[in-house]
Structures are given as structure tokens and as C-alpha cells.
Design a protein around this motif. Structure first.
Motif: not given
Length: 281
Positions: A166-173, A152-159
């Protein structure tokens, strides 16, 4: 979004982002959560409005859209940046650039039910002013799998694209604004969920996602797991004069969120050339 798409200022992240201008969070009507009283006290009024470090912040520190004068200089081998979500609305990026900020992370998604309605303005606005930017995902591990949320993240801007900006995506946990702190998972179950997310994200983008967390939550909810300290960059949250003891056996932090006033303030542990190297993978 593929990992090796190169170089345009307007990326696929923009094409997948919602239109700007809406003042409402774009969670689906069937979004599964209701904020706790504590979350409401911190400005989270509906599903989708969670943001990095929400439990350490207050509503009065989440909404500014203009910058302040540059702060005192940090040590030479660091780079200053900010992170934003829908709470900031349309951001005055030129002002933040003039205040010395050189990178930004933008909330793209939450769970599998929410996209930031200001994502396009924030993600592309930071890029267009000259910043290196990335996207982050607020995890809700109790309602869908790690793989589901990574997709879902990658499909909505997180690529990611190897454009040097462009930095790698971050998981906010982190703390759950909608219920039980650890989302009803055992420590082993949480580690498994995180691994599922990270593995899927890497398979989609070719990059190891950054992990944003703090020592208290990580210790409580993963048993202070060391499973990811050799692969995934750490973004540690601690609002203090030093990052303190790092979670999970990470030998060093890559990003440090050190304040939420007047907006979330972050520091990269390295100089600008190292930040560009992280962007390039």
C-alpha cells in the motif's frame, strides 16, 4: 484509518468504499461545482469526475478498461504503473498485470463531496492481482480547508497500512476543472492550503503524502514553492519523452505520468525493491 494497521488483502479502504456497480459518480446533490466548458470537452460532465491530468487528456483516452500489449522496455531501474478513476469503470486488472504494470493509484475522493463508485473494484482488484496500490485525492481548495479534505480522503479509502503493498496517499493538485485555475487563492494561500492537507494527512496516517502536479500549474499557483521538496515525494505530470524541468526545486521525481494513452501511464523512479520500500515507509 490508522497508519500501522497491518496486512490483510481486504483493507479498511474496502470497508469504507462505496459499493461497485453504479455507473454514476457519487457526488452529493449539493456538490458545489459545475464543470467549465473546457472540462466538459475533456469528459468531465459533473462534480466529482475530475481526474489526474484531465487538461492534458481527451475523452477518448480516459475510458479503456482492457490493456494493450506491453510497451517497449523502460530503463532497468524503473517500474511501470497506471492510475484510474471512475472513468475506467471496472478495470481488467489481470490484463494490465500481463501488460507489465506493477503498481496502480486509484482515485478515492474529490473535495469533501465525492467518492469514486468503482473504488472497491479498482483498489482491491489491483491488490489482488499482485500490484502495489495507493489512493489519490483530487483537491478543490476553493470550497473547504486542506484539513477537511485530508480527513475526508482518509475516511473514504485514502489511508495507509504497512503491508508492503500500500503506497502513501497522493494529493492531486492541478488545474481547476470548475473555475479559476488557482481556485481563487493567492500563491501564499495555496501553499498554506497544501500544507494544511499534508500535515493533517500525516497526523492521520503517519506518512508524507505524494504530491501530483505539473511545472506550469505549480509555478502559477504556488510561485514554484520549494516548501515540500524535502518531505513529500513528487509525482510529476508531463506527457513527453522526458519529465523535463521539475517543479518546486525537487531534486528528482518519484513518479512520472508520461502518457494518457490508452490509459494514464506512470513510471516509478527506481526498481521494485525501492517501490516496496516506499510502500513500507
Amino acid at each position: 484509518m490508522k497508519s500501522l494497521v497491518t496486512g490483510a488483502a481486504v483493507t479498511l479502504g474496502l470497508l469504507l468504499a462505496p459499493l461497485t456497480g453504479s455507473t454514476l459518480a457519487t457526488a452529493r446533490p449539493d456538490a458545489p461545482h459545475q464543470p467549465t466548458p473546457e472540462a466538459r470537452a475533456h469528459g468531465i460532465t459533473r462534480a466529482g469526475e475530475a481526474f489526474m491530468g484531465w487538461r492534458q487528456s481527451t475523452p477518448s483516452t480516459t475510458a479503456p478498461t482492457t490493456a494493450i500489449a506491453p510497451a517497449a522496455m523502460a530503463p532497468a531501474a524503473t517500474v511501470e504503473g497506471i492510475d484510474v478513476s471512475s472513468h475506467q469503470g471496472n478495470v481488467n486488472w489481470a490484463s494490465w498485470w500481463n501488460a507489465g504494470k506493477r503498481f496502480a493509484y486509484v482515485k478515492a475522493t474529490e473535495g469533501n463531496y465525492y467518492t469514486n463508485p468503482y473504488f472497491a473494484q479498482q483498489y482491491n482488484g489491483s491488490y489482488n492481482v499482485g500490484m502495489i496500490r495507493g489512493a489519490y485525492h483530487f483537491a478543490t481548495p476553493d470550497d473547504s480547508s486542506g484539513a477537511n479534505q485530508a480527513n475526508y480522503f482518509v475516511d473514504h479509502g485514502g489511508g495507509w497500512s504497512r503491508d508492503g503493498r500500500t503506497l502513501p496517499g497522493a494529493l492531486d493538485i492541478e488545474y481547476n476543472p470548475y473555475g479559476a485555475t488557482c481556485y481563487g487563492k493567492t500563491q501564499a494561500g495555496m501553499v498554506s492550503w497544501i500544507r494544511d492537507f499534508l500535515t493533517t494527512y500525516k497526523s492521520r496516517t503517519g506518512r508524507d503524502a505524494v504530491i501530483y502536479t505539473n511545472l506550469d500549474w505549480w509555478s502559477r499557483c504556488t510561485g514554484n514553492s520549494t516548501a515540500f521538496n524535502g518531505t513529500n515525494p513528487l509525482w510529476v505530470a508531463r506527457y513527453a519523452s522526458a519529465p523535463g524541468t521539475l517543479p518546486g526545486g525537487w531534486p528528482y521525481y518519484t513518479f512520472w505520468q508520461y502518457s494518457s494513452s490508452p490509459i494514464d501511464q506512470n513510471r516509478f523512479n527506481g526498481d521494485q525493491t525501492r517501490l516496496v520500500a516506499l510502500a513500507n515507509g
